[in-house]
Design a protein around this motif. Sequence first.
Motif, PDB file in Angstrom:
ATOM      1  N   THR A 346     -39.758  54.980  52.601  1.00 21.67           N
ATOM      2  CA  THR A 346     -38.105  54.876  52.432  1.00 21.67           C
ATOM      3  C   THR A 346     -37.597  54.240  51.399  1.00 21.67           C
ATOM      4  N   LYS A 347     -38.115  53.333  50.776  1.00 21.90           N
ATOM      5  CA  LYS A 347     -37.763  52.463  49.678  1.00 21.90           C
ATOM      6  C   LYS A 347     -38.033  52.667  48.227  1.00 21.90           C
ATOM      7  N   LEU A 348     -39.248  53.557  48.269  1.00 22.96           N
ATOM      8  CA  LEU A 348     -39.456  53.815  46.830  1.00 22.96           C
ATOM      9  C   LEU A 348     -39.247  55.432  46.716  1.00 22.96           C
ATOM     10  N   LEU A 349     -38.230  55.883  46.777  1.00 25.99           N
ATOM     11  CA  LEU A 349     -38.000  57.468  46.819  1.00 25.99           C
ATOM     12  C   LEU A 349     -37.939  57.813  45.159  1.00 25.99           C
ATOM     13  N   GLY A 350     -37.868  56.898  44.310  1.00 21.28           N
ATOM     14  CA  GLY A 350     -37.948  57.255  42.984  1.00 21.28           C
ATOM     15  C   GLY A 350     -39.011  57.385  42.219  1.00 21.28           C
ATOM     16  N   LEU A 351     -40.164  56.712  42.984  1.00 18.30           N
ATOM     17  CA  LEU A 351     -41.400  56.856  42.561  1.00 18.30           C
ATOM     18  C   LEU A 351     -42.282  58.027  42.883  1.00 18.30           C
ATOM     19  N   PRO A 352     -42.930  58.348  42.146  1.00 17.38           N
ATOM     20  CA  PRO A 352     -44.069  59.852  42.314  1.00 17.38           C
ATOM     21  C   PRO A 352     -44.905  59.462  43.520  1.00 17.38           C
ATOM     22  N   GLU A 353     -45.461  60.310  43.917  1.00 15.88           N
ATOM     23  CA  GLU A 353     -46.316  60.077  45.343  1.00 15.88           C
ATOM     24  C   GLU A 353     -47.627  59.207  44.843  1.00 15.88           C
ATOM     25  N   HIS A 354     -48.287  59.407  43.552  1.00 14.97           N
ATOM     26  CA  HIS A 354     -49.220  58.724  43.368  1.00 14.97           C
ATOM     27  C   HIS A 354     -49.221  57.327  42.875  1.00 14.97           C
ATOM     28  N   LEU A 355     -47.763  56.940  42.616  1.00 17.81           N
ATOM     29  CA  LEU A 355     -47.489  55.480  42.373  1.00 17.81           C
ATOM     30  C   LEU A 355     -47.061  54.917  43.645  1.00 17.81           C
ATOM     31  N   ARG A 356     -46.729  55.468  44.542  1.00 18.87           N
ATOM     32  CA  ARG A 356     -46.548  55.065  45.991  1.00 18.87           C
ATOM     33  C   ARG A 356     -47.673  54.826  46.490  1.00 18.87           C
ATOM     34  N   ASP A 357     -48.774  55.642  46.279  1.00 14.76           N
ATOM     35  CA  ASP A 357     -49.976  55.208  47.001  1.00 14.76           C
ATOM     36  C   ASP A 357     -50.837  54.022  46.030  1.00 14.76           C
ATOM     37  N   PHE A 358     -50.361  53.755  45.072  1.00 13.09           N
ATOM     38  CA  PHE A 358     -51.033  52.716  44.109  1.00 13.09           C
ATOM     39  C   PHE A 358     -50.413  51.476  44.751  1.00 13.09           C
ATOM     40  N   VAL A 359     -49.007  51.468  45.021  1.00 17.25           N
ATOM     41  CA  VAL A 359     -48.296  50.309  45.785  1.00 17.25           C
ATOM     42  C   VAL A 359     -49.051  50.082  47.203  1.00 17.25           C
ATOM     43  N   TYR A 360     -49.099  51.050  47.542  1.00 15.78           N
ATOM     44  CA  TYR A 360     -49.615  50.849  49.109  1.00 15.78           C
ATOM     45  C   TYR A 360     -51.056  49.986  49.120  1.00 15.78           C
ATOM     46  N   HIS A 361     -51.874  50.607  48.230  1.00 15.40           N
ATOM     47  CA  HIS A 361     -53.051  50.008  48.194  1.00 15.40           C
ATOM     48  C   HIS A 361     -53.219  48.701  47.530  1.00 15.40           C
ATOM     49  N   GLU A 362     -52.249  48.308  46.712  1.00 13.72           N
ATOM     50  CA  GLU A 362     -52.367  46.881  46.092  1.00 13.72           C
ATOM     51  C   GLU A 362     -51.626  46.035  47.056  1.00 13.72           C
ATOM     52  N   LEU A 363     -50.576  46.543  47.712  1.00 15.13           N
ATOM     53  CA  LEU A 363     -50.146  45.477  48.928  1.00 15.13           C
ATOM     54  C   LEU A 363     -51.251  45.145  49.637  1.00 15.13           C
ATOM     55  N   LYS A 364     -51.963  46.226  50.217  1.00 14.64           N
ATOM     56  CA  LYS A 364     -53.042  45.895  51.477  1.00 14.64           C
ATOM     57  C   LYS A 364     -54.146  45.092  50.650  1.00 14.64           C
ATOM     58  N   LYS A 365     -54.344  45.129  49.595  1.00 12.85           N
ATOM     59  CA  LYS A 365     -55.387  44.274  48.965  1.00 12.85           C
ATOM     60  C   LYS A 365     -54.955  42.927  48.871  1.00 12.85           C
TER      61      LYS A 365
END
Length: 498
Positions: A346-365
Amino acid sequence: MNYFIKQDLFEEDFLQIPKSLLLHTKYKNLSADAKVIWSILYETQIFFYRAGWVDHDTGRVYCYHPQRFIAELDICESFLIIDYLKELHQFKLLEAEKSEVPKLWKYYLIKPDSNNLKMYWKINEKQEELSQKLNHYVTTYIERTKEETEDVMTPEVIRKYNGDLLKEFIKKHQLEHDELVSELYNECIMKNPKNKLSMEYISEAYQNIVNAGNIVEGARKTRQTEEDKFLNQRRQALSYMKNTQKVFAFDSNSNFNDDTLLLFYKHFDLAIELHNRNVLSLPLLSSLKIKYRLSSETFNVLLDQAFTLYDNQAEELIQFHVFFEKILENQSIFEREAKLKDEISTKLLGLPEHLRDFVYHELKKNLEHFPSRYELVVNNLRVINTVYQEFDGTISDTIFEKAFRRLFMQEEIYSVNAYFKNAIKWISEEGNKPKKEGKVTVVEEEVIEKPVDKEEWLSKVVNIRDTEGSVDKMSAKEKEEYFKRAEELKKQLEELDF
């Protein structure tokens, strides 16, 4: 000849065929395909100009090998292109000249002749008249079609139309009682086999049936009976749990509501068995509800799931509250991850999908190691999205990933917006700096000094005097040792008493 010059190339910006090429009697026998080829060559004059194919003295634009260029467009068979170019040359719309390079020809596109143009029709003068005629034709056609349609309304078509309209009414008013629907069907469909119905007619028929009262009252009584039966069963179950089974009787401070007691009633046999085997503790279950801040509805859903999944046939039974807490932990992780994915999408609409996946895994870690920083970054995801968009796609994936990781490396961050921007700039500047040439470190070879015999050096000192230039041939290390030993020898000789 009327050649193209460079100023002519910017007057049009779309593919077109001149009217003179279509309507002039001079080009009547020129094939339509050849006219299209001329139009394509005209469109591409701008590219020839940019390539530098311009006569400097006259400003005329030319090209090389037009047949190869048109063949690349794949608009017709390659063997036909030569024929079309020959047609253009025959009608003096294309000219070829030898260039300075041997066996290489320049081709000049020629403007079509527009003198003495004979128009076969004048659309602009008759546009208003044609528009009126077209409007009259469309209006007449619609009215005629409407009359013909009304004339061919067969009983089957009328019944289908009325049935669809009745279905729409039933769906809109959520009518479920079979007798009411049946009565409405007879009133509207069966009594009107040849008349088209309206929504007002169906609504009036429905109101008349309701006013009669028989069907609706019967339906209301049936529904009321079912509701009363359900409420009576609920009251009996609660009374049984609260009064008869003291195990499940709680005071007013209990965190369990009536729905929770009904769950115990649903799984009564299992609950009593676990209580008798000392693996079910209701106060501990109540404490878990407080610990995980669960609403009564969520708690009851998960408790029902726990009773369903619990294995009471195992040799060693685990405590039920321990098993229940594992379900709560898994549920919390699942809900947290689902919430995180939803916020990122919802909040990272401007980012491409692969960078959104990167953010998700970094936050989980980083959640486990930096929980407070995790909350700060999650709350500022929109800020990160805005910063990324401000750079207008100039940030590489590597720079973004490094800058995002630094959000968890900095001890204190007062503004995520300012820090993230600066981190991107710092990393970009570091990447643009020229790499310094590495200094070559010369490692001197360690020289292992061997013990020197004084007699050997005495003979060397004495003998060197007779050998001219011997000292100059020594290495620096040997010279240093030589003069040191010579000084010692001199002192020893002075101390001797001859």
